[in-house]
Every structure is written in structure tokens, then in C-alpha cells.
Write a protein that holds these residues in place. Structure first.
Motif, PDB file in Angstrom:
ATOM      1  N   PRO A  24      36.257  16.629 154.511  1.00 26.51           N
ATOM      2  CA  PRO A  24      34.827  16.873 154.271  1.00 26.51           C
ATOM      3  C   PRO A  24      33.935  15.687 154.617  1.00 26.51           C
ATOM      4  O   PRO A  24      32.732  15.883 154.879  1.00 26.51           O
ATOM      5  CB  PRO A  24      34.782  17.163 152.761  1.00 26.51           C
ATOM      6  N   LEU A  25      34.481  14.483 154.653  1.00 28.75           N
ATOM      7  CA  LEU A  25      33.660  13.314 154.923  1.00 28.75           C
ATOM      8  C   LEU A  25      33.356  13.110 156.411  1.00 28.75           C
ATOM      9  O   LEU A  25      32.559  12.237 156.754  1.00 28.75           O
ATOM     10  CB  LEU A  25      34.340  12.052 154.365  1.00 28.75           C
ATOM     11  N   TYR A  26      33.997  13.895 157.282  1.00 26.54           N
ATOM     12  CA  TYR A  26      33.771  13.665 158.718  1.00 26.54           C
ATOM     13  C   TYR A  26      33.746  14.916 159.578  1.00 26.54           C
ATOM     14  O   TYR A  26      33.125  14.934 160.633  1.00 26.54           O
ATOM     15  CB  TYR A  26      34.831  12.714 159.278  1.00 26.54           C
ATOM     16  N   GLN A  27      34.417  15.983 159.150  1.00 21.70           N
ATOM     17  CA  GLN A  27      34.673  17.095 160.072  1.00 21.70           C
ATOM     18  C   GLN A  27      33.408  17.790 160.541  1.00 21.70           C
ATOM     19  O   GLN A  27      33.286  18.192 161.702  1.00 21.70           O
ATOM     20  CB  GLN A  27      35.610  18.107 159.401  1.00 21.70           C
ATOM     21  N   LEU A  28      32.417  17.941 159.659  1.00 22.79           N
ATOM     22  CA  LEU A  28      31.178  18.647 160.005  1.00 22.79           C
ATOM     23  C   LEU A  28      29.997  17.675 160.005  1.00 22.79           C
ATOM     24  O   LEU A  28      28.908  17.998 159.529  1.00 22.79           O
ATOM     25  CB  LEU A  28      30.937  19.793 159.018  1.00 22.79           C
ATOM     26  N   ASP A  29      30.198  16.501 160.560  1.00 24.30           N
ATOM     27  CA  ASP A  29      29.133  15.495 160.597  1.00 24.30           C
ATOM     28  C   ASP A  29      27.860  16.016 161.232  1.00 24.30           C
ATOM     29  O   ASP A  29      26.754  15.618 160.844  1.00 24.30           O
ATOM     30  CB  ASP A  29      29.609  14.262 161.384  1.00 24.30           C
ATOM     31  N   PHE A  30      27.992  16.892 162.231  1.00 18.02           N
ATOM     32  CA  PHE A  30      26.835  17.321 163.012  1.00 18.02           C
ATOM     33  C   PHE A  30      26.530  18.805 162.820  1.00 18.02           C
ATOM     34  O   PHE A  30      25.913  19.442 163.670  1.00 18.02           O
ATOM     35  CB  PHE A  30      27.061  16.984 164.491  1.00 18.02           C
ATOM     36  N   ASP A  31      26.978  19.306 161.679  1.00 15.79           N
ATOM     37  CA  ASP A  31      26.766  20.703 161.335  1.00 15.79           C
ATOM     38  C   ASP A  31      26.155  20.746 159.931  1.00 15.79           C
ATOM     39  O   ASP A  31      26.716  20.183 158.994  1.00 15.79           O
ATOM     40  CB  ASP A  31      28.117  21.436 161.346  1.00 15.79           C
ATOM     41  N   PRO A  32      25.010  21.416 159.749  1.00 15.29           N
ATOM     42  CA  PRO A  32      24.373  21.454 158.421  1.00 15.29           C
ATOM     43  C   PRO A  32      25.269  22.001 157.327  1.00 15.29           C
ATOM     44  O   PRO A  32      25.039  21.732 156.136  1.00 15.29           O
ATOM     45  CB  PRO A  32      23.148  22.362 158.649  1.00 15.29           C
ATOM     46  N   ARG A  33      26.310  22.746 157.684  1.00 18.57           N
ATOM     47  CA  ARG A  33      27.224  23.261 156.669  1.00 18.57           C
ATOM     48  C   ARG A  33      27.995  22.144 155.972  1.00 18.57           C
ATOM     49  O   ARG A  33      28.564  22.346 154.899  1.00 18.57           O
ATOM     50  CB  ARG A  33      28.229  24.230 157.295  1.00 18.57           C
ATOM     51  N   GLY A  34      28.002  20.964 156.590  1.00 17.85           N
ATOM     52  CA  GLY A  34      28.820  19.882 156.059  1.00 17.85           C
ATOM     53  C   GLY A  34      28.150  19.017 155.015  1.00 17.85           C
ATOM     54  O   GLY A  34      28.797  18.099 154.472  1.00 17.85           O
ATOM     55  N   PHE A  35      26.874  19.293 154.705  1.00 18.73           N
ATOM     56  CA  PHE A  35      26.146  18.430 153.762  1.00 18.73           C
ATOM     57  C   PHE A  35      25.156  19.239 152.956  1.00 18.73           C
ATOM     58  O   PHE A  35      24.499  20.149 153.477  1.00 18.73           O
ATOM     59  CB  PHE A  35      25.394  17.347 154.530  1.00 18.73           C
ATOM     60  N   GLU A  36      25.032  18.902 151.677  1.00 16.95           N
ATOM     61  CA  GLU A  36      23.986  19.498 150.838  1.00 16.95           C
ATOM     62  C   GLU A  36      23.604  18.514 149.741  1.00 16.95           C
ATOM     63  O   GLU A  36      24.468  17.920 149.084  1.00 16.95           O
ATOM     64  CB  GLU A  36      24.473  20.810 150.214  1.00 16.95           C
ATOM     65  N   TRP A  37      22.304  18.334 149.557  1.00 18.64           N
ATOM     66  CA  TRP A  37      21.831  17.500 148.448  1.00 18.64           C
ATOM     67  C   TRP A  37      22.090  18.213 147.120  1.00 18.64           C
ATOM     68  O   TRP A  37      21.852  19.418 146.990  1.00 18.64           O
ATOM     69  CB  TRP A  37      20.331  17.236 148.562  1.00 18.64           C
ATOM     70  N   LEU A  38      22.577  17.478 146.142  1.00 24.06           N
ATOM     71  CA  LEU A  38      22.690  17.973 144.774  1.00 24.06           C
ATOM     72  C   LEU A  38      21.582  17.390 143.900  1.00 24.06           C
ATOM     73  O   LEU A  38      20.991  18.078 143.086  1.00 24.06           O
ATOM     74  CB  LEU A  38      24.061  17.622 144.185  1.00 24.06           C
ATOM     75  N   VAL A  39      21.342  16.091 144.077  1.00 22.45           N
ATOM     76  CA  VAL A  39      20.233  15.422 143.395  1.00 22.45           C
ATOM     77  C   VAL A  39      19.507  14.598 144.441  1.00 22.45           C
ATOM     78  O   VAL A  39      20.061  13.629 144.970  1.00 22.45           O
ATOM     79  CB  VAL A  39      20.717  14.518 142.244  1.00 22.45           C
ATOM     80  N   VAL A  40      18.281  14.963 144.753  1.00 19.39           N
ATOM     81  CA  VAL A  40      17.553  14.295 145.832  1.00 19.39           C
ATOM     82  C   VAL A  40      16.253  13.674 145.349  1.00 19.39           C
ATOM     83  O   VAL A  40      15.641  12.881 146.064  1.00 19.39           O
ATOM     84  CB  VAL A  40      17.270  15.294 146.977  1.00 19.39           C
ATOM     85  N   ASP A  41      15.844  13.994 144.103  1.00 17.10           N
ATOM     86  CA  ASP A  41      14.498  13.611 143.667  1.00 17.10           C
ATOM     87  C   ASP A  41      14.471  12.759 142.403  1.00 17.10           C
ATOM     88  O   ASP A  41      13.411  12.602 141.790  1.00 17.10           O
ATOM     89  CB  ASP A  41      13.649  14.867 143.441  1.00 17.10           C
ATOM     90  N   ASP A  42      15.597  12.196 141.985  1.00 16.62           N
ATOM     91  CA  ASP A  42      15.601  11.382 140.773  1.00 16.62           C
ATOM     92  C   ASP A  42      15.176   9.957 141.119  1.00 16.62           C
ATOM     93  O   ASP A  42      15.984   9.011 141.112  1.00 16.62           O
ATOM     94  CB  ASP A  42      16.982  11.399 140.123  1.00 16.62           C
TER      95      ASP A  42
END
Length: 728
Positions: free
Chosen positions: A616-634
Motif C-alpha cells: 500500500p505504501l507504493y503500488q498505487l502512488d499515481f492512482d487516487p485509489r491509493g490514498f485517502e485523507w482521514l484527518v486533514v483539518d486538525d
């Protein structure tokens, strides 16, 4: 043909000013038979020998005191196979006559060179040990279309430009000559009488080896054999592969402690490569390896781009270093500099008296920032010279990819220029159209001829499509340095934690454009020089906080989408700026220093291994499926949390706390319930942290948070990043 030669012509030849030596020297058929002429300064007598019987056929007459000899042989159906027996002052010598050999460059090569589409111009231009007509020697060829005369000079002819003038090929501007008996290892230059009638000495642009500064001659060297790229090396460059790059300046990675001298290529193969393997890096990037006259340019002002620098050994030893990396499973990237070249007199500048390799107008051809010249990318022969060089490093040394320096300075005509200091393109714009064409051509050529090899752009603007294929209007690079992310994240980390809440978006903004290109996250040599301080030196607070900040930053970086690059010394938190004239501060790893630096080194090693083990740390580096914010505004707590995913749905949750305050019972919303194991904690005691954490892992709660049905209640260590893997 008459055997009479005008005395003025002889004088031009013997004075070194005659441009067509083959029309005079060598053997020529006449109405009376054959005439043989030779110019051999300081010779006392010259005899023509039958090559098979070694019997004398004639003694040549010395026409004048300069050493011009001429004589006749009887007429017969076939030309004579002959040699010259020379009586010098103190010895005799039998030689092959260089002027009895015909043209060297074949018609197809000549066509492709002139057209600018010869994929491997280095196979024809430069100096090549060759066997012609059962005679060993070296063929020389150099492009200088506006020169009045070009000669090969070297230790084999007393550096006398009169002795070996070259044949001029008018159809392509190339001068060529085969010189028998010249050997590998001998040094040479071209004596060019330029278009102004001035003699200049030039190094061979295509030399495979050269002297090290302050000497400037080229060295005759065998063209290295081709190296095939393995499937394993191709796979290591892939977008879906873990790529962690260790950037190295070979002259200052480590030095001999007794005299501060460089390590050799052999010593580097024995010391550097095992270290890179131990540290878990997948790639090593070598700062420019082409021969360069000034150490302080770090290789970024090359003269002989086809010659690996002799600072650390010869060509074969450099190949052995690359091979040692491959044997260890490490890919090798090379810093490549097609953006500029220095003005040194023995180099490309005003090569034949004209702006041959560079633009003639300083508004196009002179870099004000670096006091260097700019290649004329519109000239086909120059494009050939550069593109062929890119292929040369890959095919002949096994280089797995090129990091291309200063791309923005190539593709923008107004790069670092004020209004009135640059010339628009034919459409009135600021793009350098011919440089863009050159970049696309080079990347397309590499993609066709070396599939799997990578090109990486250091491109500092928002030029669109840097990593799009040329056929789609892009520049064709595989990766681009994310300099925006680098600047923003370092600016954030240099802030006192009290103020970070007001600059929260410096760490979140990068994800807004993360998928516009295939990015590499670079912490390069440029960030630890010229008063910028070391990475550790940028971190605020006392010693504990500085090291904790750096560890937390590395943890955030290794989990962030994008491939990784770290300059040498950063892996153990060198405290001072990089100095190219001295070794890295390896003494900081001595236990007497308190173990702070060892902790960072241990962390970087574990980050690299964890990174490679967790898809998960590298396979989808350039695909939006590989990343999602959980806490972005604290912002108030300076906490960031996100999840990385792979193609099979595996997840790693990443949480960073960029304040020195532990956050107990910090709840983060997640999508999938389950057990989450803490697989890395930059605050671990193993890295000299406070050892605050989550006792190996936590189980999710069915408590909604952040708009999600499940959540994790975590202990967030101070100034730290943690990784939590969801267990199946």
C-alpha cells in the motif's frame, strides 16, 4: 593525373594550412605510373617497401627541408601494397601510410548523422581502435564544418598539427583519419584551424576517456561493450514498484582519513554498494559522472559527456561499480546534464570558430546564472550528440535511468531572464520549441531502444505533461521531481511547532496536484548547500526536538504518495551543510556522540524495508485509489492522518503529530473494522525517541468519527509519525 605539385601547395601543406591532404599525400596514379608523397618532418630518408616482401621499391626524394618527400613507382595494373621505411636521426622505423586508406564514414552513417537521427553517433565519431586492411590503428572523426583544417595531435606525433591533417567530408562537415600504430591509452586532441585562421586545441567531444583536470587531453579508449537490461531491473523502475533513491556525490561520500583523498571506483564498489543495500535503498543516483574541469561544479559543468571521470579510476572500473550495484539488486541512475556546458577553451565553445554547439546570440546561448553556454537544440548534429549520449550511458554502462538536470532552463527561453534579455520563439512565446522537441525525441528514443529504463525530470515549473508520453503531447519523462512538495514541506518543518497550526496547508496542498504527474519526492543535494543548512539544521527546537522533527518528517515522506529520494548524509542526520571537498561526517555515528544520529540511520533503514514490504505504501502512488485523507483539518493539534491502499485493498494508516505534545485518546475514523498493528513508530526507543506508542497495535471501535462508522483510539507520540497496518 599529373605528379606535379605546385610549390605554394606544398608550402601550405608543410605549414599545416592545407585542407585536403589526401589530394597530395599517399599514392596517386599518374600517366607515368604511381606517385607516392609523404610529409615526415625531421626524417632523413624515406624508402617505399613492398609490404609482402619488404624489398625497397624506391627511395623518395626530399623536395624541401621541411620533410616533404616524393617519388615514382612504375605503372602496373594494381596499386602497390606498400609501407614506408623512415630513417630518423637515431633509428629506423617501418610505418603504414595513413594517406593510403580510403574514406572511412559510410554513406548511411553520413546520411543519418547529417539528418540528426543516428541513434548511436558515438559508434562513428570520436576515436575508435580499428583494424583496417590487416593494420591496427585508430580511426578519428570530428564534426567541425567551418574549420579551415583539422589535425589529430598527440603523444604519438609530437603534438605537431602538420603531421596528421584529416580528410574533410564536405557532405556532412566531418573530418576523419585512420592513423596506424596508435594505441589504446595514448592521449590526443584535435588541432583546429578555425574559420578565422586561428589554431586552437580541442578535446574530442566524443572521447570515451579523458585526462583529469588540470590536464585536458582526450584518451584513446575502447568503446565499452553493450550491457543488456534484465527484467528485474526493468521491474524495479516501474510505476507500481517501490523506488527509494540514495543520491550520491562519489567524491565526498567517504574519503581516506589519512590524506582526504578520494575512494576509487573499486573501493566504492566494496564500501558504498553494500552500505546502500544494507540501508534498504532500491536505487542509487550518481551525481554527474562525465568528465568536468572544475570540482566545484559537482559535475554539472561537463566537458566530455562521453567520458566517465577519471577522478576515481578508469572506464572499466566505473563499469565494475555499476555492475556491483546490479549484483546487489540496486538500480543505478545517472545525473545527466544536457542543459549547459562550460566555456573552457578546450571544450565545445566556438569549436570551429563559430557557435557550433551553442546558440550564437547570448540571449539564447548564455546562462547568466551559471556563466555557461546553452546547447543549440535546433541543430540536428547537436541533438544527435546529446540524445546519443543518453543512450550511450544506458547501453554501454548499464545505467538504469537518467535524472535530467535543469529541464526548465532548457524548455523556457526566458528562464531566469528579465524582459529584453531573451528572444521569443517563432510564435512569440517563451517556450524553446526546439529544446522541447529534443527532450521528446530523446525520451522516445530511450523508450524504444531501452524499454524499462527511466528518465526523471528536475523541472521546477508547472509545465503541463512532463510525464505524459510524447505521442500525447507530453515531454515523455517517466517521473518528475516534486519540487513544490519539497519546498512546502521543508518550510513547514522549519517552523516552530507553535506556529505550524497557521501553515497547515503546506502539508496538504501537495495532494491537490499529486496525480497531475508521476512524482518523486526529492530531498536532494540542493537543499543542504549555499547557506540553506542541513536537513537537521532546519529543524526547530533543542537537540531532542530537532531529531524528533526530522524522524517524524521522514516517516511522513516515506508514506506520502510519490517515489523517494534522499541525498547522502541525510540518512544519519548530518549536522553541517554538505561540502564536496570533504567526507561525510561518519564520526557522528560513533556511540560517543550519544546515538542521536544512529537513531535516524536506523529509522531510515527501517523505513526503506517497511516501504518495500508494504505494497500500500507504493503500488498505487499515481492512482487516487491509493490514498485517502482521514484527518486533514486538525490545524490546532497539527495532526495529519491518511490511509494508503494497494490493488488488493490492503491498508496502512499513517498518522503524524507535528507538535511536541503527546495526544492521548486521539480518535480517527476508519472505514473497515479490525485489528491495526503498529508496524513503525518514529518515536521508538530504537530511534532514540521517547517510546510513546500503542503497545504494538489497537482494535477498532464501533464509534463513528470523521464521518466514518468505525474509529481507532490512539496514543500519538510527540513529534512523531506512526504506521498502522490493518491485519487480514
Amino acid at each position: 593525373m599529373s605528379d606535379a605539385i605546385n610549390r605554394d601547395t606544398i608550402q601550405q601543406l608543410t605549414a599545416g594550412h592545407y585542407a585536403d591532404p589526401f589530394s597530395i599525400l599517399g599514392m596517386h596514379k599518374t600517366s607515368a605510373g604511381f606517385t607516392i608523397r609523404a610529409f615526415l618532418p625531421d626524417a632523413l630518408q624515406v624508402d617505399v617497401l613492398d609490404k609482402q616482401t619488404q624489398q625497397s621499391l624506391a627511395t623518395l626524394t626530399q623536395v624541401d627541408e621541411t620533410g616533404f618527400f616524393s617519388g615514382r613507382l612504375p605503372a602496373r595494373a594494381q596499386p602497390y601494397q606498400y609501407q614506408l621505411l623512415i630513417q630518423w636521426q637515431d633509428h629506423q622505423q617501418v610505418i603504414e601510410d595513413p594517406y593510403r586508406f580510403g574514406p572511412l564514414l559510410q554513406e548511411m552513417d553520413s546520411w543519418l548523422l547529417a539528418e540528426g537521427t543516428h541513434l548511436r553517433p558515438y559508434e562513428r565519431l570520436g576515436a575508435h581502435p580499428t583494424r583496417l586492411d590487416n593494420v591496427d590503428g585508430v580511426t578519428f572523426a570530428v564534426w567541425a564544418p567551418n574549420a579551415l583544417r583539422v589535425s589529430v595531435v598527440g603523444e604519438f606525433n609530437f603534438w605537431d598539427g602538420r603531421r596528421h591533417p584529416m580528410r574533410f567530408r564536405k557532405e556532412n562537415g566531418i573530418w576523419e583519419l585512420f592513423i596506424p600504430h596508435v594505441q589504446i591509452g595514448q592521449i590526443y586532441k584535435y588541432e583546429v584551424i578555425n574559420c578565422h585562421g586561428q589554431p586552437t586545441l580541442k578535446a574530442d567531444p566524443y572521447a570515451f576517456s579523458a585526462e583529469m583536470r588540470p590536464n585536458t587531453a582526450s584518451r584513446i579508449s575502447q568503446l565499452p561493450p553493450r550491457v543488456a537490461m534484465s527484467d528485474k531491473r526493468r521491474a524495479a523502475n516501474a510505476f507500481s514498484a517501490p523506488v527509494s533513491i540514495y543520491e550520491v556525490h562519489l567524491g565526498s561520500w567517504r574519503r581516506h582519513t589519512d590524506d582526504n583523498s578520494w575512494l576509487s571506483y573499486k573501493e566504492l564498489a566494496e564500501q558504498l554498494i553494500p552500505y546502500v543495500k544494507y540501508m534498504g535503498f532500491t536505487h542509487i543516483e550518481l551525481m554527474p559522472m562525465s568528465e568536468h574541469p572544475f570540482d566545484g561544479s559537482w559535475g554539472y559543468q561537463p566537458i566530455g559527456i562521453y567520458a566517465p571521470t577519471r577522478r576515481f579510476g578508469d572506464v572499466e572500473e566505473f563499469r565494475d561499480l555499476v555492475d556491483a550495484a546490479h549484483q546487489a539488486g540496486i538500480n543505478v541512475l545517472l545525473d545527466w546534464v544536457p542543459a549547459h556546458f562550460p566555456t573552457d577553451a578546450h571544450g565545445l565553445a566556438q569549436f570551429d570558430g563559430t557557435s557550433l554547439y551553442e546558440y550564437s546570440d547570448p540571449k539564447e546561448g548564455f546562462h547568466q546564472d551559471w556563466n555557461t553556454l546553452i546547447y543549440n537544440y535546433s541543430r540536428l548534429e547537436v541533438r544527435n550528440y546529446l540524445s546519443g549520449n543518453a543512450l550511450y550511458w544506458m547501453e554501454r554502462f548499464g545505467i538504469d535511468g537518467l535524472r535530467v538536470d535543469a529541464v526548465a532552463s532548457m524548455i523556457y527561453r526566458n528562464y531566469s531572464r528579465a524582459d529584453g534579455e531573451w528572444i521569443p520563439n517563432k510564435f512569440g512565446g517563451n517556450e524553446n520549441l526546439e529544446a522541447i522537441d529534443f527532450v521528446r525525441y530523446t525520451n522516445k528514443t530511450i523508450g524504444t531502444e531501452c524499454p524499462g529504463a527511466a528518465t526523471i525530470a528536475e523541472e521546477s515549473t508547472d509545465y503541463p505533461g512532463v510525464t505524459l508520453p510524447p505521442d500525447m503531447g507530453g515531454l515523455g519523462f517517466h517521473y518528475k521531481w516534486n519540487l513544490g512538495w519539497m519546498h512546502d514541506s521543508l518550510d513547514y518543518m522549519s517552523l516552530d511547532p507553535v506556529h505550524r497550526q497557521y501553515h497547515h496547508d503546506l502539508l496538504t496542498f501537495g495532494m491537490l496536484y499529486a496525480y497531475t504527474e508521476n512524482f518523486v519526492l526529492p530531498l536532494s543535494h540542493d537543499e543542504v548547500v549555499h547557506g540553506k543548512r542541513s536537513l537537521l539544521g532546519r529543524m526547530p527546537g533543542d537537540t531532542w526536538q530537532q531529531f524528533a522533527n526530522l524522524r517524524a518528517y521522514y516517516g511522513f515522506m516515506w508514506a506520502h504518495p510519490g517515489k523517494k529520494l534522499l541525498f547522502m548524509g541525510g540518512e544519519f542526520a548530518q549536522g553541517r551543510e554538505w561540502d564536496h571537498d570533504s567526507s561525510l561526517d561518519w564520526h557522528l555515528l560513533d556511540p560517543i556522540q550519544g546515538g542521536w544520529h544512529n537513531g535516524v540511520q536506523d529509522l531510515v533503514r527501517d523505513l526503506n524495508h517497511c516501504y518495500q514490504q508494504q505494497a500500500p505504501l507504493y503500488q498505487l502512488d499515481f492512482d487516487p485509489r491509493g490514498f485517502e485523507w482521514l484527518v486533514v483539518d486538525d490545524k490546532q493539534n497539527s495532526v495529519f492522518a491518511f490511509v494508503r491502499r494497494d490493488d488488493e485493498g490492503n491498508e496502512v494508516v499513517v498518522v503524524s503529530n507535528f507538535t511536541p505534545v503527546p495526544r492521548e485518546n486521539y480518535r480517527i475514523g476508519i472505514d473497515i473494522a479490525g485489528e491495526y498493528r503498529e508496524i513503525l513508530n518514529t518515536d521508538s526507543e530504537f530511534y532514540r525517541g521517547s517510546n510513546t506508542g500503542n503497545h504494538g497495535g489497537v482494535h477498532s471501535d464501533d464509534i463513528p468519527a470523521h464521518g466514518r462508522n468505525h474509529s481507532l483510539q490512539l496514543m500519538l507520540p510527540p513529534l512523531a509519525t506512526i504506521y498502522l497496518r490493518r491485519e487480514s
